[in-house]
Write an enzyme that holds these catalytic residues in place. Sequence first.
Site, short mmCIF file in Angstrom:
data_model
loop_
_atom_site.label_atom_id
_atom_site.label_comp_id
_atom_site.label_asym_id
_atom_site.label_seq_id
_atom_site.Cartn_x
_atom_site.Cartn_y
_atom_site.Cartn_z
N ASP A 31 -3.45 -7.01 -3.16
CA ASP A 31 -3.77 -5.63 -3.54
C ASP A 31 -4.47 -5.47 -4.89
OD1 ASP A 31 -2.34 -5.36 -1.22
OD2 ASP A 31 -0.76 -4.10 -2.05
N GLU A 79 -3.66 -2.59 0.30
CA GLU A 79 -2.79 -1.54 0.82
C GLU A 79 -3.68 -0.34 1.07
OE1 GLU A 79 0.64 -0.67 -1.62
OE2 GLU A 79 1.19 1.07 -0.43
N LYS A 136 -3.25 -3.59 5.01
CA LYS A 136 -1.82 -3.42 5.36
C LYS A 136 -1.35 -2.01 5.03
CE LYS A 136 -0.16 -5.45 1.00
NZ LYS A 136 0.49 -4.28 0.44
N CYS A 169 4.60 -4.97 -3.89
CA CYS A 169 3.94 -5.63 -2.76
C CYS A 169 3.96 -7.15 -2.85
CB CYS A 169 2.52 -5.12 -2.63
SG CYS A 169 2.49 -3.39 -2.10
C1 C5J Z 1 1.64 -2.41 -4.56
C2 C5J Z 1 2.57 -0.23 -4.96
N1 C5J Z 1 0.50 -2.98 -4.17
N2 C5J Z 1 3.08 -0.56 -6.15
N3 C5J Z 1 1.78 -1.10 -4.26
O1 C5J Z 1 2.49 -3.02 -5.17
O2 C5J Z 1 2.82 0.85 -4.50
#
Ligand code: C5J
Length: 233
Positions: A31, A79, A136, A169
């Site tokens: 991400d 994400e 995802k 994540c």
């Molecule tokens: C991820 C989040 N990528 N912190 N998303 O960690 O919402």
Amino acid sequence: MSKSTSNNYAVTAEPYVFNFSPEHTAVIMIDMQRDFILPGGFGASLGNDVDRLAATVPVARQLLDWCRAHGMLVVHTKEAHKGDLSDCPLSKLNRGNPTVRIGDQSPMGRILIDGEEGSDFVAELTPLPNEVVIVKPGKGAFYATELGSLLQQANITHLLFGGVTTEVCVQTTMREANDRGYECLLVEDATESYFPEFKQSTIDMIRAQGGIVGWTAPLSAILSATKVASDDQ
Ligand code: C5J
């Protein structure tokens, strides 16, 4: 099956040495998207200091370059949701009663919507044409994606992790991978959190109890990993 000799690498890691063969190892970069890392994105809209995350970008790039030079499978996750939000549960949409929600307009397009400017990767970490991109809808990269079957088809047994955020994540995906039997190593300075204490706690949790989730090591330990010859079945 015939026996061949291949190069393994031994990395000085916690809680003990991590051995891997590039042939059977993938790097999963989690991400590294503008929405989490750049001003004007989702992370910033939640009041977070995104500069902390931006500092990991050059380290993440060095990790990717090492893996690319060693012919490893490179996987990038993002994400992101469909434009109609049909893959975004209401619980996720409404959690925290935010003023800016997933799908809302922002300076970088609709927040966390696949194809929008903010959902794309930061420029330095743009995937190469031969690399895998997993979109995802959840925090874990195995949930509702093709990641599991893809790793199986590629004969992958070991995973190196970088990306953001450490305790959300990255940790969720590493735990999913650990439960599926993968040997996992988190590259400590290629990951970051908006909350430094959460990052440290995650690192501590991963490597506690003999590596209950896996191993951790700084990038320098990968770059200076010792080559050891091994018999590959
Ligand atoms: C991820 C989040 N990528 N912190 N998303 O960690 O919402």
